[in-house]
Design a protein around this motif. Structure first.
Motif, PDB file in Angstrom:
ATOM      1  N   ASN A 151       0.852  -1.200   0.000  1.00  0.00           N
ATOM      2  CA  ASN A 151       0.000   0.000   0.000  1.00  0.00           C
ATOM      3  C   ASN A 151       0.886   1.248   0.000  1.00  0.00           C
ATOM      4  OD1 ASN A 151       0.538   0.857   2.783  1.00  0.00           O
ATOM      5  ND2 ASN A 151      -0.681  -0.910   3.387  1.00  0.00           N
ATOM      6  N   THR A 171       0.848   3.816   2.116  1.00  0.00           N
ATOM      7  CA  THR A 171       1.286   4.299   3.428  1.00  0.00           C
ATOM      8  C   THR A 171       2.612   3.646   3.828  1.00  0.00           C
ATOM      9  OG1 THR A 171      -1.019   4.610   4.043  1.00  0.00           O
ATOM     10  CG2 THR A 171       0.568   4.562   5.848  1.00  0.00           C
ATOM     11  N   LEU A 190       5.358   5.156   1.879  1.00  0.00           N
ATOM     12  CA  LEU A 190       5.800   6.455   2.417  1.00  0.00           C
ATOM     13  C   LEU A 190       6.725   6.257   3.614  1.00  0.00           C
ATOM     14  CD1 LEU A 190       2.513   8.599   2.380  1.00  0.00           C
ATOM     15  CD2 LEU A 190       4.639   9.182   1.207  1.00  0.00           C
ATOM     16  N   SER A 209      -3.762  17.395   2.745  1.00  0.00           N
ATOM     17  CA  SER A 209      -3.518  16.087   2.138  1.00  0.00           C
ATOM     18  C   SER A 209      -4.287  15.056   2.941  1.00  0.00           C
ATOM     19  CB  SER A 209      -2.022  15.773   2.171  1.00  0.00           C
ATOM     20  OG  SER A 209      -1.752  14.497   1.627  1.00  0.00           O
ATOM     21  N   PHE A 210      -4.182  13.806   2.497  1.00  0.00           N
ATOM     22  CA  PHE A 210      -4.720  12.711   3.293  1.00  0.00           C
ATOM     23  C   PHE A 210      -3.756  12.478   4.465  1.00  0.00           C
ATOM     24  CE2 PHE A 210      -5.240   8.038   3.996  1.00  0.00           C
ATOM     25  CZ  PHE A 210      -6.520   8.113   4.513  1.00  0.00           C
ATOM     26  N   VAL A 269       3.064  17.198  -1.679  1.00  0.00           N
ATOM     27  CA  VAL A 269       2.098  16.260  -2.264  1.00  0.00           C
ATOM     28  C   VAL A 269       1.596  16.866  -3.581  1.00  0.00           C
ATOM     29  CG1 VAL A 269      -0.114  15.071  -1.891  1.00  0.00           C
ATOM     30  CG2 VAL A 269       1.345  15.620   0.070  1.00  0.00           C
ATOM     31  N   ASP A 297       4.953  12.914  -2.252  1.00  0.00           N
ATOM     32  CA  ASP A 297       3.813  12.026  -2.119  1.00  0.00           C
ATOM     33  C   ASP A 297       3.034  12.171  -3.429  1.00  0.00           C
ATOM     34  OD1 ASP A 297       1.318  10.888  -1.704  1.00  0.00           O
ATOM     35  OD2 ASP A 297       1.225  11.464   0.413  1.00  0.00           O
ATOM     36  N   ALA A 357       0.679  10.057  -4.516  1.00  0.00           N
ATOM     37  CA  ALA A 357      -0.438   9.104  -4.431  1.00  0.00           C
ATOM     38  C   ALA A 357      -1.545   9.413  -5.450  1.00  0.00           C
ATOM     39  CB  ALA A 357      -1.013   9.104  -3.014  1.00  0.00           C
ATOM     40  N   HIS A 358      -1.681  10.705  -5.801  1.00  0.00           N
ATOM     41  CA  HIS A 358      -2.755  11.086  -6.736  1.00  0.00           C
ATOM     42  C   HIS A 358      -2.250  11.200  -8.166  1.00  0.00           C
ATOM     43  CE1 HIS A 358      -4.764  13.488  -3.207  1.00  0.00           C
ATOM     44  NE2 HIS A 358      -4.645  12.197  -2.962  1.00  0.00           N
ATOM     45  N   SER A 366       0.192   5.518  -4.689  1.00  0.00           N
ATOM     46  CA  SER A 366      -0.803   4.629  -4.071  1.00  0.00           C
ATOM     47  C   SER A 366      -1.683   4.044  -5.168  1.00  0.00           C
ATOM     48  CB  SER A 366      -1.681   5.410  -3.098  1.00  0.00           C
ATOM     49  OG  SER A 366      -2.849   4.655  -2.801  1.00  0.00           O
ATOM     50  N   HIS A 414      -4.523   2.382  -4.259  1.00  0.00           N
ATOM     51  CA  HIS A 414      -5.705   2.055  -3.460  1.00  0.00           C
ATOM     52  C   HIS A 414      -6.944   2.012  -4.366  1.00  0.00           C
ATOM     53  CE1 HIS A 414      -9.042   3.016  -0.649  1.00  0.00           C
ATOM     54  NE2 HIS A 414      -8.386   2.129   0.084  1.00  0.00           N
TER      55      HIS A 414
HETATM   56  C1  LIG Z   1      -2.105  11.905  -0.636  1.00  0.00           C
HETATM   57  C2  LIG Z   1      -2.156  10.494  -0.141  1.00  0.00           C
HETATM   58  N1  LIG Z   1      -1.066   9.979   0.452  1.00  0.00           N
HETATM   59  C3  LIG Z   1      -1.055   8.704   0.902  1.00  0.00           C
HETATM   60  C4  LIG Z   1      -2.150   7.886   0.775  1.00  0.00           C
HETATM   61  C5  LIG Z   1      -2.099   6.516   1.346  1.00  0.00           C
HETATM   62  O1  LIG Z   1      -2.140   5.510   0.393  1.00  0.00           O
HETATM   63  P1  LIG Z   1      -2.724   4.069   0.733  1.00  0.00           P
HETATM   64  O2  LIG Z   1      -4.183   4.190   0.955  1.00  0.00           O
HETATM   65  O3  LIG Z   1      -2.381   3.263  -0.497  1.00  0.00           O
HETATM   66  O4  LIG Z   1      -2.012   3.553   1.934  1.00  0.00           O
HETATM   67  C6  LIG Z   1      -3.308   8.402   0.146  1.00  0.00           C
HETATM   68  C7  LIG Z   1      -4.545   7.641  -0.064  1.00  0.00           C
HETATM   69  O5  LIG Z   1      -4.998   6.677   0.223  1.00  0.00           O
HETATM   70  C8  LIG Z   1      -3.311   9.727  -0.300  1.00  0.00           C
HETATM   71  O6  LIG Z   1      -4.408  10.253  -0.880  1.00  0.00           O
END
Ligand SMILES: Cc1ncc(COP(=O)(O)O)c(C=O)c1O
Length: 373
Positions: free
Chosen positions: A62, A64, A67, A86-87, A132, A158, A160-161, A182, A184
């Motif tokens: 995943n 996270t 990261l 951010s998330f 991010v 980051d 992820a998006h 990510s 996900h």
């Molecule tokens: C900006 C951001 N960073 C990190 C993550 C974490 O990724 P994951 O859900 O794959 O652990 C996400 C979303 O899920 C995210 O939107």
């Protein structure tokens, strides 16, 4: 609640044809390799790197854990400057490494960490910056690199998006020391759950691969307290299949974004983000700002109104990470210090977007927003 219409959620996962996935499952059942860098893992890693236009990529279970591992790869300590918009996983990854997050404000045009605010937050304890690419919009890549070079800091994005985002034909994953993705279920490209780190040399990739596999460098030697963050064969098989369909999914997202932009153009007080010059986008989200003074209603009012019509937007990112009880005690998190992030977080609403979203549904969402009731 609107009983006449089916609910429209902010996203729905893209799934390949089930029969095609079953073929991959049969192969897994035959070779009985479920994880630990199996054949699908190796093939997917190669093909994904090729697709994204990067040289060194390591798959993760995943984003996270990717990261968390990225920070360990570069032995980051002390303070890291990051965005509150951010998330929460972005900041959590610092906390898991005993690093103090230092929040800095965002830019008003693209909602990414503002390089000038980041530079102003540097102290002798700062070792890295973690911006991010929010909603897949590229950060100010060259400016961040210049700051990192000047102050001798590491730069971890980051991303992820940011699936497949290119600026002037070049993948943004090639910038910074590391980028983290990510996969996900809610993302443009999913492997159920999944993630990756992109780096720029073989030795760093080897270190990342050791870290994600308990720190093993060979069968009998462990050199670092690594973690188990390996992507399994089911995820990798899913990824291989998804690669066949992702271009079409991104194209459809682009069309939906265009329809929203056209439909909302004349609605006073609903502001769409502009497409950035020279950027090949993947439109993972469709964020709008609701300006209460011009639209006459608050973002939360609009959010509830859509719900009454069975339409489920999401307030990404509200609250700011710096407002969560876990982080609000930090000095950099004090109210008033990040006015732009605070305003955007209060006005933002992400509208439904996913490749299967039908045109009639988009029209319905636009008409509710136009009527405001
Ligand atoms: C900006 C951001 N960073 C990190 C993550 C974490 O990724 P994951 O859900 O794959 O652990 C996400 C979303 O899920 C995210 O939107």
């Amino acid at each position: 609640m609107d009983p006449l219409h089916k609910p429209i959620y902010v996203t729905r996962p893209v799934l390949p044809p089930l029969e095609e996935f079953t073929e991959y499952l049969k192969q897994i059942w035959e070779n009985k390799i479920l994880t630990n860098q199996g054949p699908f893992h190796e093939q997917f890693e190669r093909e994904l790197a090729g697709y994204l236009g990067v040289k060194y990529l390591s798959l993760f279970t995943n984003g996270t854990l990717a990261l968390v591992t990225a920070l360990q790869t570069l032995r980051i300590t002390g303070e890291v400057i990051t965005t509150p918009f951010s998330f929460v996983a972005t900041t959590h990854s610092l906390w898991w490494n005993n690093i103090k997050p230092v929040f800095a404000d965002i830019e008003p045009e693209c909602y990414n960490l503002d390089p000038d605010r980041a530079e102003a937050a540097i102290t002798p304890q700062t070792t890295a910056i973690m911006p991010v690419h929010v909603y897949g919009n590229p950060c100010k890549l060259e400016r961040f690199q210049q700051i990192a070079d000047t102050y001798g800091l590491k730069l971890i994005y980051d991303a992820a998006h940011a699936f497949g985002i290119k600026v002037n034909g070049r993948s943004i994953l090639n910038f910074g020391d590391l980028s983290v993705m990510s996969f996900h279920a809610t993302k443009v490209f999913n492997t159920f759950e999944g993630g990756a780190i992109i780096c720029h040399d073989e030795a760093t990739k080897r270190r990342i691969d050791n870290l994600k596999n308990f720190g093993f460098v060979n069968e009998t030697t462990v050199v670092i307290p690594g973690i188990n963050a390996k992507m399994n064969e089911f995820q990798a098989a899913m990824g291989l299949l998804q690669l066949k369909y992702v271009d079409e999914a991104i194209r459809k997202r682009g069309e939906i974004a265009k329809s929203y932009r056209e439909g909302l153009r004349d609605v006073e007080g609903i502001i769409c983000l502009n497409d950035m010059e020279g950027v090949e986008h993947c439109n993972p989200y469709f964020p709008v700002l609701i300006d209460r003074d011009k639209y006459g209603k608050t973002r939360d009012h609009v959010y509830e109104l859509l719900k009454e019509h069975n339409i489920y937007g999401r307030r990404y990112f509200y609250p700011l990470i710096s407002r969560f009880p876990t982080y609000r005690g930090l000095e950099s998190a004090q109210p008033g210090r990040m006015p732009i992030a605070e305003r955007v977080s209060d006005q933002i609403l992400c509208l439904p977007i996913y490749p299967d979203l039908q045109f009639e549904a988009i029209e319905r969402i636009i008409s509710v927003l136009k009527m405001g009731e």
